[in-house]
Enzyme design. Structure first.
Site, short mmCIF file in Angstrom:
data_model
loop_
_atom_site.label_atom_id
_atom_site.label_comp_id
_atom_site.label_asym_id
_atom_site.label_seq_id
_atom_site.Cartn_x
_atom_site.Cartn_y
_atom_site.Cartn_z
N MET A 1 0.52 -1.39 0.39
CA MET A 1 -0.22 0.05 -0.48
C MET A 1 0.40 1.19 -0.14
O MET A 1 -0.07 2.13 -0.74
CB MET A 1 -0.63 -0.05 1.22
N ARG B 1 2.33 1.63 -3.20
CA ARG B 1 1.28 2.54 -4.65
C ARG B 1 1.01 3.77 -3.95
O ARG B 1 0.97 4.76 -5.05
CB ARG B 1 0.09 1.30 -4.43
N HIS B 2 1.27 4.04 -2.43
CA HIS B 2 0.81 5.50 -2.33
C HIS B 2 1.74 6.79 -2.89
O HIS B 2 1.89 7.35 -3.65
CB HIS B 2 0.49 6.04 -1.12
N GLY B 3 3.04 5.82 -2.98
CA GLY B 3 4.57 6.29 -2.99
C GLY B 3 4.26 6.71 -4.62
O GLY B 3 4.75 7.91 -4.87
N TYR C 1 1.12 8.70 -5.23
CA TYR C 1 1.40 10.42 -4.90
C TYR C 1 3.00 10.52 -4.26
O TYR C 1 3.67 10.02 -3.37
CB TYR C 1 0.70 10.81 -3.62
#
Length: 28
Positions: free
Chosen positions: A13, A16-18, A21
């Site tokens: 997660m 993915r966020h990195g 964003y």
């Protein structure tokens, strides 16, 4: 439930966020 699986899920997660964003300290 295996705690390792939870950790892996969190890492995925975070990755993915990195990607979606990128942190301002990334360079761009």
């Amino acid at each position: 439930r295996d705690p390792t699986g939870c950790e892996v899920d969190q890492v995925i997660m975070v990755k993915r966020h990195g990607e979606r964003y990128p942190s301002p300290s990334a360079g761009k």
